[in-house]
Structure formats: C-alpha cells, structure tokens
Design a protein around this motif. Sequence first.
Motif, PDB file in Angstrom:
ATOM      1  N   ASP A   1       1.059   3.558   2.123  1.00  0.00           N
ATOM      2  CA  ASP A   1       1.696   3.837   3.412  1.00  0.00           C
ATOM      3  C   ASP A   1       3.036   3.111   3.526  1.00  0.00           C
ATOM      4  O   ASP A   1       3.920   3.543   4.263  1.00  0.00           O
ATOM      5  N   GLN A   2       3.159   1.987   2.821  1.00  0.00           N
ATOM      6  CA  GLN A   2       4.438   1.271   2.797  1.00  0.00           C
ATOM      7  C   GLN A   2       5.401   1.950   1.833  1.00  0.00           C
ATOM      8  O   GLN A   2       6.587   2.075   2.103  1.00  0.00           O
TER       9      GLN A   2
ATOM     10  N   ASP B   1      10.082   2.239   6.057  1.00  0.00           N
ATOM     11  CA  ASP B   1       9.998   1.382   7.242  1.00  0.00           C
ATOM     12  C   ASP B   1      10.563  -0.022   7.010  1.00  0.00           C
ATOM     13  O   ASP B   1      10.829  -0.743   7.969  1.00  0.00           O
TER      14      ASP B   1
ATOM     15  N   ASP C   1       0.829  -1.205   0.000  1.00  0.00           N
ATOM     16  CA  ASP C   1       0.000   0.000   0.000  1.00  0.00           C
ATOM     17  C   ASP C   1       0.859   1.248   0.000  1.00  0.00           C
ATOM     18  O   ASP C   1       2.073   1.182   0.225  1.00  0.00           O
TER      19      ASP C   1
END
Lengths: 469, 195
Positions: free
Chosen positions: B22-23, B45, B20
Amino acid sequence: MEPKTLFQKVWDDHVVVQEPDRPAVLYIDLHLIHEVTSPQAFTGLRERGLEVRRPEKTIATMDHSTPTLPKSLWVIDDQAKAQLRQLERNCEEFGIELFPLGDSRNGIVHVIGPERGFTQPGKTIVCGDSHTSTHGAFGALAFGIGTSEVEHVLATQCLLQRKPRTLEVRVDGQAMPGVTAKDIILALCAEIGTGGATGYVIEYTGSAIRGLDMEGRMTVCNMSIEAGARAGMIAPDETTFDYLKERERVPQGADWDGAVERWRQLRTDEGATFDKTVVIDASKLEPMITYGTNPGMGMQISEPMPTTDSFDDPSQQAAFEKAMGYMGLEPGTQLLGKKIDVVFIGSCTNSRIGDLRMAAGVLSGRKVADGVRTLVVPGSHDIKKQAEAEGLDLIFKEAGAEWREPGCSMCIAMNGDNLEPGQYAVSTSNRNFEGRQGKGGRTFLASPLTAAAAAVTGKVTDPRSLLLS
Amino acid sequence: MAKFTTLTSHAVPLPAENVDTDQIIPARFLKVTDKHGLGDSLFCDWRYLKDGSNNPDFVLNEPASQGAQILVAGNNFGSGSSREHAPWALVGWGFRAIISTGFADIFKSNSLKNGLLPVEVSPEVHKALMEAVQLDRSTKITIDLQTQSVTGLDGLEATFPIDEFSKHCLLEGIDQLGYLLSFDDQITRYEQQRT
Ligand code: SF4
C-alpha cells in the motif's frame, strides 16, 4: 504409508510435474478473479493469442471498487467504470461466469466462494488477492497470486510453485466471552510479526480452533497473510460439512456422501511433523487491538502501548517511532478511551452473518456516539438478505449506523468510502497500513464486538464492559 | 522479459522496515487496466506534498537518486497485498534490483516475473551497504546474477540466494508462461486421470 500433514496431502494430489531444480507444476481447481488484478492478465492472453484453458474453473466477481450505496446513489468514477466494464468484456469473450455489480449473488470474492459452495476441502484455490488464504478454513490449499500468475492459470490451469514449509499454529484452551476469532489471529500477528510466517503454510490446530464455527475459522485463515504466511489451513470436520451441505455448487445426493468420505481423509496424520510450531493459549487472551501501522503492531486492549525501549533492534525502534508519529499516539499510554471518528464493520475478514450478529448484539438498544460515523457493510447480498430477515439492519439503523450494500468498501478505500486525513477508525478489516483506509487515515484493527463498542462510546472500549451491562 | 545478467548502479537508501505494497503503490492507483505508467505513482503518499508538488524530504526526490537502478530497502519489504502493480511501479520508475534482509513471498514472486531482482543479504552486509550508500550517494553497487554476488565499496562482497529456475529465467530472459505451456500434454493427462 508415511504420515503426512494436511498440506502435504493436498499438495501431492495436485502436482502435475516435478522436475529436479524446478518449481512444481501445480494444478489449480478453482480460480477466482475480480476487476482490479485481472485486466492485464487478459491483455497478456490476447497478445499471445491464447485461450482460457478451463473457463468453467474460473469465477469472477466485482467487489473492490464497487459502490456500497443504493443503486440510485451510485457514484463510480470513470477509471473504475472502465475497469468494471473490462471485466465484463473479458468474462464474456472467454466464457467465464461473472457475478457482476447488482447481481443477487454478488459480493466480496472471499465471501461468495464459500457461501456458494465453490470452496471445498482438498481443492487448490487461487486468486489475484492475498486474502485468498480465507478459503483454507475448509481444508483447501488457497493462496494469493500476482497478475502474471493469473494469466498463467487462465492459460494453463496450472501454476509454478515452490513447495513452502509448514508451520503449525496450535491454539488450545477456551477463549473467554468477548474474545473472538479475530482476537486469536491478531494475537498471532502480534506474537510472530508480519514476517513471522514468511515462506510457510500455516495449519491451525487445537481445541480453540475446533471450537470455532466456519465463519470464525475463515476470519483466522483470512489473516494468515498478515503474519506473512502463504496460506492458512484448517482440517475439515463435521462443522465444515454441516456448513457446506446443500450449498449451490457442492456435490449433491450420492456424490455428496462420496465427497464427504474423501474429505474425512484430509487431516494431518499421527506422526507427521511440521517444520515449526507456535502455541497460543486462548484462555489467556483478551480482546486485541492494533496501535500501529502494520497488523503485527497489536496488543491486548487494556495494555498500555509499548515504548521505544520495548524493542531491542534499532530498525524496529525506528519503525515503531515512525508508526507512532503517523498514528499521532503517545508511546506508553493507554489506547483505551482514545476518541475515534469512524467505525467500519465489514471486509472479507469480518462481514459475515455471525460478525453482523455480534455487532448488532452490542448496538441493540443503544446509539452510535455523537460525531461518530459507523458503516456496516455486509460481505455479500446473501448475507445482507439474511441480516435483514433477522432484523439486524433495523438494529443498525436505529442505532444510527449506515447499512450499506456489499463490497470491500472502506477496507481498501477504492470506491469512495474512505477516512479523511487524520481521522481515527476502529475497523474490523485486516490492514492498518498507512493510508490503507484513505490517505492520512489511522486504523485500529479489532473484532466486530470491539468495533461496535467503540461506535457506542465514541472511544476505544473493551467490549466486555458493554456485554456485561 | 528483459535479460538480467549484471547491474552496476548507484542506489536509493530506504531504511524503513515492513514497507508494504500500500506504501509502494496506494490502492487508488489500482484502477488501471494497463501495467505501464505506474512509475509516477511509486511511493506516492511519501513522495508528493498535498498540493501535488514533490516532497523534497523524500529520498526518491533527491537529485542523487535520479537514475538509480538499485533500491536498498529495510527488512520484510513488500508485505501486504498481492498487487503486481507494486513491482510494475518500481520497474516503471527505473529500479532493476532491491536489496533487503527479507521480502514478502508474493512480492518476491511478482518481482521475479518482471525482471526486478530481489537480493536478500545478511543483516551485517545490509547494514554495511546501507551505511555506505547513505554516506555517499554516488556509491556504486554491482550485482552479478550468474555468480549470485553483490559487490560494494571497500572490497565488500556477499552472495545472495535465488532458486535455480528463477535465475535461469532471468539470465535468459525466459518468461515462465512459455515454460508452463510446454507441459500441455502432462496437464491434459492429469485432467483425464482426475475425471
Ligand atoms: S475486503 Fe479488503 S482484504 Fe478483503 S478482498 Fe476486499 S479489499 Fe481485499
């Protein structure tokens, strides 16, 4: 005349030009902007020496990175401050109405649009934000766009769009007490997966949808994007008109009657067809919860989690195992009873007055469990005021929850409200992606009832056990 | 926008499904007011350890990934938010094309506006490409936009769909706003009719 779907009617009404082999030039009636996805669009305008074509059709708010503590305790980092200031400057220079931080009409973009009556049936509505699908609850065609497209709309009030296909999601039957709009949409995501509606606009039909109030309908449409859909729509009816009547920016007086007359035509005609239909029986649903790292990884709250064998496809198996690893959960076990650290009640999915009333109903006369942090973040100042007039804030505070100022808050964790690595949260927001609520944080998505129940017990809990007692 | 005609490059394999936005770029990097310089935050991350150093286990940090312009990703790549920061970060790192079996709508639309080509192939072709790239990280893949074809090792060749207009814009390096602005008269007429 050929029967048409609701989507087709709104689409046809807004096509300015359709050349062969080209996307349609689609006119946009309402453009919403916020601090995060707009700065580069204004930079683009300046670089090209362009004006905003129709500044009165764009509305701006600050919500994503805004603090939710009282003003005296505001902490805004320099980067966020610069971004907020940039929005202020852009709105001033181009003549756009802004509801800034601290304004009594400020709130989350998808909350204030409907609340102030900007959102109306039959409109095309866009925003540089995927949850723009929320506004479809009013029979508008509303979808999220990227920053390049924000620039397109500012410059031309139009967008280039290829026509999506249509998916009917029919939700029949009567939901049992304790089963909310959030559970309906989480059930859809679990059923069709996060890519299940890619390329489609959903129209929600059926008695269970008709039976929802506007807030419930917004919750459902809001998470259409979580199933991959471009937009979600619900045909307007008396519930819609009652909600909108006399709101600040809707037509008034005789104009109102004329508008309602037009809006009544906005429904799918008898005989019109959808490209695909999915049926859900609301009477069979239980409260839902997610266990994994995308909103499609959800289940009825009393079920055990799946195991790797539950999936046929090796890449799905790998995705499941990765998610379980991140979440620190044992496949095949119950989520009920899992200890949690944080409860977040808020976001454009579930921060409206009805959501707060649901949560307060569970928390009333009870206490938040020891060691659990509970944040209640209303979606707008209007909602906050209303909740305080009803005494809901006192219920939350007496229970030991934090009653905050409006904003996106821990839904996206840009403003300092975030989970610590490894923490578990039951959250009423819309995304449980890795790190979404803070780096290393782990999110269970659920309804306001389920979130409030978890706050009381400190564990994942079926809210019905508290509603009955 | 830079033209896109053909591209030959080694590739980075990232088989995870449903990656996604956010990743691709976590929200804390969205406080920028510029679109440049996001390449360092791509997949942040996964890419960096707690102390900020490179995570040696993440594929992007492998020496074999350096200089790659193609990402071979898992199904439903780019789901989630509308942030254009995701393609900005991918382009910022150096990617010019992503091969997958499916892309989220808004991500696809955003990518096409930034000269980043989403290449959608069948699960069989995807599997073959992914395996070839994982087996030998120096495997070269060629993407030809004019013929809408992907060519890999061993004579593997497949076509991919793209709408005519996006293809035209990429091939010619045309940006879509220029095209939209050319309809000024029609837009004015439309506005007059409605009021
Ligand atoms: S509340 Fe969450 S999903 Fe809604 S607009 Fe804000 S960040 Fe996006």
